[in-house]
Every structure is written in structure tokens, then in C-alpha cells.
Design an enzyme around this catalytic site. Structure first.
Site, PDB file in Angstrom:
ATOM      1  N   ARG A   1      17.750 -47.597  -9.077  1.00  9.36           N
ATOM      2  CA  ARG A   1      17.780 -47.265  -7.655  1.00  9.36           C
ATOM      3  C   ARG A   1      18.489 -45.925  -7.457  1.00  9.36           C
ATOM      4  NH1 ARG A   1      14.169 -50.269  -6.821  1.00  9.36           N
ATOM      5  NH2 ARG A   1      14.199 -52.235  -5.667  1.00  9.36           N
TER       6      ARG A   1
ATOM      7  N   HIS B   1       8.737 -42.780  -8.249  1.00  9.14           N
ATOM      8  CA  HIS B   1       8.974 -44.238  -8.308  1.00  9.14           C
ATOM      9  C   HIS B   1       7.781 -44.923  -8.986  1.00  9.14           C
ATOM     10  CE1 HIS B   1      11.438 -47.684  -6.412  1.00  9.14           C
ATOM     11  NE2 HIS B   1      10.744 -48.131  -7.435  1.00  9.14           N
TER      12      HIS B   1
END
Lengths: 313, 313
Positions: A228, A276
Site C-alpha cells: 500500500r 497497481h
């Protein structure tokens, strides 16, 4: 049973998931909207970052099954019905994909391939000294299913692998050492050439990758963040790159996604930006994982992959 | 025994090899120049692309041991003493390094990492669909020690691997199929997503990667050339890239090295240029390999890794 699919999908994604889930869940009814059945008939919700409030007012809800492995955004929704078990996704195809990305980044850092690609743009022909894999200690932060798969594959290529996780213990994998605690982390960092982050995002791990942690790495080490964006203090990371203390960073995740235009990461020569994309849940295998938990729910059997809601993962 | 070291080294490389070889060959005398002992006293030459003529007039020479795995340049020297056995280098550290490069390139092609790096320079955030490794057939040209090591490691990650070599037979590695002959090559090419070249350069393999071979690949496939530049017809490769038939090429080797300034490969967006760095011989492990052959020579035992001089490898 009536099952509600709720997520922040575009139309193509929603259709793909509906197809895969319906194929894996014969005998159950997958609702794509709450309007399709009475609220009191919905026994489980299958979710992928649902809009806040999406699961309120479902009195018969007995399972919230996430399609994503990371549940930090889901748990941050204060309207999430309390007391309902939350299960995260543990998808073997996603574990494999994450290990592939970790392996690719480690090989690129180890063998200088980011450097060669930079040299190519300058038209520079300059081979560098070659190190063996056993000369390149790798430290994985996070010893869950994804960390474990990545550790085993890195060790199979000859890298000395240390896994840092909440509890220490035997790794069960040759070439992989498991450690826990702050002191062990500092010791491991001091000998690490490639640091890979696969931690869940919790209050304990938010901002962990800061100036102090980066300073504990030897000069020239590489960072691979596949977890993250909020694990990293961006200004500290940029300072470590600019000073030359950190050699290169491979970043798949960011505080704001998509990474905003003009962010320094985009054009930094020592940063590789991925959108991502390190590991997506695979609808085909994930649907089978969901189906096993729905079958357990229907049979009153123990549910798998449950989240400790207070710990945040 | 008196052993002559002869190669196209710079001073640092010569010193590194001399150190490693002398440590591995106690009891023998390693000469760095022919002037250091009578020509008739030299029993073996340890060579790395020696200048033409460097091994002429050595009447007692009984072994030419190459430090490089590729012996095409050595055998092309018409002054190479006939009848003296030539051994090539088979270095486990080099095999591992070559497999690392093959793995890195395959992972990058499979998971779109070259595309993401290109997108990064354009500030573009765009994830692409993710395929599983078992959906990405890999074809390795060359089934020697390097091809075998790479094949085993690729198969361990789940890629379906086919090895094309001179003789077909059982691979002995799960997930690896071995084929031979022109027909099998065409069939394998038709289902290949990543083509990796690890062939020796011989009259039979020179120019093998031409328009006809590339046309047999499915649209969008990737090429990884880790063997010799002369395996490739450059104009055919550039045409296949420009037409979009070939998706990307990773090239470590070229007709002329260093790759000349201004060559189209340098700036082609679908080409990754490496400076002949896919796998270097590791002086530490290679010296031990040399020492075993020198010991065999001294004992009159069979020599290892001998080259079939007429076949060229």
C-alpha cells in the site's frame, strides 16, 4: 441463498465477475443490485471496495466476502455492519502473480537491468560487475500467503531470504529465515540488498517505511513496494533516492491512485512506477475461493480467511 | 605444468583471472606471456578470445581451454593449432546468471513490465489484463547446459516450456518438452509467446532468426536473444517489430559489439538493449572448472566439455 455483489467496478469488470461467480455458485442467486430482492433475504455480500453504506440495513447478513486481498479500505468504512464476519481473498493465482512481480523486480535490481535500460536511453554500452544470487540478501516485510509464496520462489533462485512478520517461527522453506520484532528488523535491514513490502495496511504498519527504516539499509539497496502507498513516507523515500542512499525503488502502490500527474515519482530516474498491477485477483480462481466459503456458510461449517477486524487484517 | 593465459583482456580482467586461476591451480605455473618460458614447455592454453596466432608454434600443446562458453570466435581463427582438443567453459555460476536473465525477460514480457516502463515515461496509468504463467508458452532454442537450467527454472514458475535442440528426447524436467527438427520447430513457434535464443553459433544456426521464423510466431510474441547477434537477420527483426507482428525484443548480443551509435535498436521503443551482460563467466567458479580439466590432463584422464571442432560447438 441470495448473495449481493457490491463493488466499485466498471461495467466490464462487473460483468466478468458476475459471469465467473455465477458459474462457480450454481444453486445460489447472485444479485447485482439490492433492488432485485428483499433486504432481509441477503445472506452474504461479495464485495470489492463497495461504496460506503452499501451493506447497511441487511439484517440477515452473515458473511462479507472480499474479492480483494487488501481489506484496509473496506474496514475503514464506519458503516460496515458490526459483528458480521469479514473474509479476505486468498487467491492462489494472485499469490503467484505477486511472486512473479517480486521476482522480476528482484532480478532487475540484482542484475542491473533498470540501470541498463537507463543506459540504453543514453546510448551507453557499459556492462557492470555480476553478482551471484547468494550475494544478494532479500528481506520481505510480511509473511502472509503472498509473502510466503514470494519467499519460496526467491529462495529457489538462490537468494538468501528473510521474512519479517508479527510472529517469528520456523519458515518451513529451505533458505528462508523468519524473524519478528523491531530489533530483528534493524538487524535484517543492515544486510538487505532488496527490501520487498507485502504487509497489510494497519495502524501499526502505516508509515513504517520512513527515513529511519531507509537509513538502516546499506547504501545502494533497492525498495519494492507491492502493498500500500500509505506504508511509505514519500518525502523520506524521495530524500533517500536523491541522496543516493537508496539505489532504486519499484512502486506499484501510492497514497493517491492513479498517481497524480506531475508527481515526482513519474519522472524520477531511480523510480519504476507500476499502475497497481503487481497482482490482480483472478476472477476465475477467486470465484472458486468464494464458492468454497459460501458452501461453508450454507452448511454451517467454519469460514475461511476471516479477518481480525480489530487488528485490521 | 606450464599453462599459458591468452586473451583479449584489459589489465584489471587479466589480473582477476590470474588471481583466480593461480589460486585454483597450485602446483602449476600460469604464464601471462609466452616470453616467460620456452614454447615447448607449454602444455595447455587457457584462452578468452586470444588474438589470432597467439597459440601458433606451441609443439607440446595438449589442451586449449576456453574461459568463455561460446567458442565461435575461437574456432574461426584459422591459425588455431589443428588436432589439439578444445574445451569450452561450462560454469554453473554462468548457467545460473543466464537463467536469471531469461527469467527476468520472460517475466517482463509476460506481465507487461516493459509496457509499464514505457507508459511511465508518458505519465500514463493504465493496468493491463493479467495472464497466468500457464497461459504463456515459452520456446527455448538450444538445449545445452544453459538452455536446460533456464528451462527448469521457467517450468518451476509454471510456464509451459519447449526446448528445441539438435536431438529430441526426454527432458527429465517436469513441464519441459524437448523437440528437434524443422517441422517441430514450426509447430512450436506457432504457439510460442516468448522465444528465447541460447543456441551456439554455427554455420547451421547463423541467420536462423529471419523473416520466415519470426512470421511463424503468433502476433505480439516476444523475442529474447541471449546467444549471438549473428543468429538474427537485423532487417527482418526490425521489420517484424515495426509491423507490430513482434511485440518486443530483448537483445543482449549484436553483429557488432558494442552496438554502434545510431543503430536503430538503441532508440526503438520495442527493443531492450543489454550490453552483452546476460551472463558473464564467474572467475571464481570458472577457475575451479579449469582446474579439474588441467588435473585430468596431468593424470591422462578424459577431458571434459570438449568441443566438436567440425560441428562448431
Amino acid at each position: 441463498m441470495n448473495l449481493l455483489l457490491a463493488g466499485s467496478f466498471d461495467e466490464a469488470e462487473r460483468a466478468e465477475w458476475a459471469l465467473a461467480l455465477r458459474a462457480a455458485l450454481p444453486g445460489h442467486c447472485l444479485l447485482l443490485s439490492r433492488d432485485e430482492a428483499p433486504a432481509a433475504s441477503i445472506a452474504a455480500a461479495i464485495v470489492a471496495n463497495p461504496p460506503p453504506g452499501a451493506l447497511q440495513g441487511l439484517p440477515a447478513l452473515r458473511l462479507i466476502q472480499s474479492l480483494w486481498a487488501g481489506v484496509d479500505r473496506l474496514l475503514a468504512d464506519s458503516t460496515l455492519p458490526p459483528g458480521v464476519p469479514v473474509a479476505r481473498m486468498v487467491d492462489p493465482a494472485m499469490n503467484a502473480a505477486m511472486a512473479e512481480t517480486a521476482l522480476w523486480a528482484t532480478l532487475a535490481l540484482h542484475r542491473g537491468f533498470f540501470t541498463y535500460q537507463c543506459q540504453q536511453r543514453a546510448g551507453l554500452w557499459l556492462p557492470h560487475a555480476q553478482r551471484r544470487a547468494d550475494e544478494l540478501p532479500v528481506l520481505l516485510l510480511g509473511g502472509g500467503q503472498m509473502g510466503g509464496t514470494a519467499a519460496a520462489r526467491l529462495a529457489a533462485l538462490g537468494y538468501p531470504v528473510t521474512v519479517w512478520r508479527r510472529q517469528s517461527g520456523a519458515s518451513g522453506t529451505p533458505g528462508v529465515q523468519v524473524v519478528a520484532g523491531d530489533t530483528a528488523l534493524r538487524e535484517a535491514l543492515a544486510r538487505t540488498r532488496v527490501l520487498i513490502n507485502l504487509l497489510p495496511l494497519t495502524p501499526d504498519t502505516r508509515g513504517l517505511i520512513d527515513a529511519r527504516l531507509l537509513a538502516a539499509l546499506p547504501r545502494g539497496a533497492g525498495l519494492v513496494n507491492l502493498a500500500r502507498g500509505a506504508h511509505v513516507i514519500d518525502t523520506d523515500l524521495l530524500a533517500a533516492l536523491d541522496s543516493g542512499h537508496l539505489g532504486h525503488a519499484v512502486l506499484d502502490v501510492f497514497h493517491t491512485e492513479p498517481l497524480p500527474a506531475g508527481h515526482r515519482y513519474w519522472l524520477h530516474p531511480q523510480v519504476t512506477v507500476l499502475p497497481h498491477a503487481a497482482a490482480a485477483t483472478d476472477a476465475r480462481s477467486a470465484a472458486a475461493v468464494v464458492a468454497r466459503n459460501i458452501a461453508a456458510l450454507a452448511a454451517g461449517a467454519p469460514l475461511a480467511n476471516l479477518v481480525a477486524r480489530d487488528a485490521g487484517y
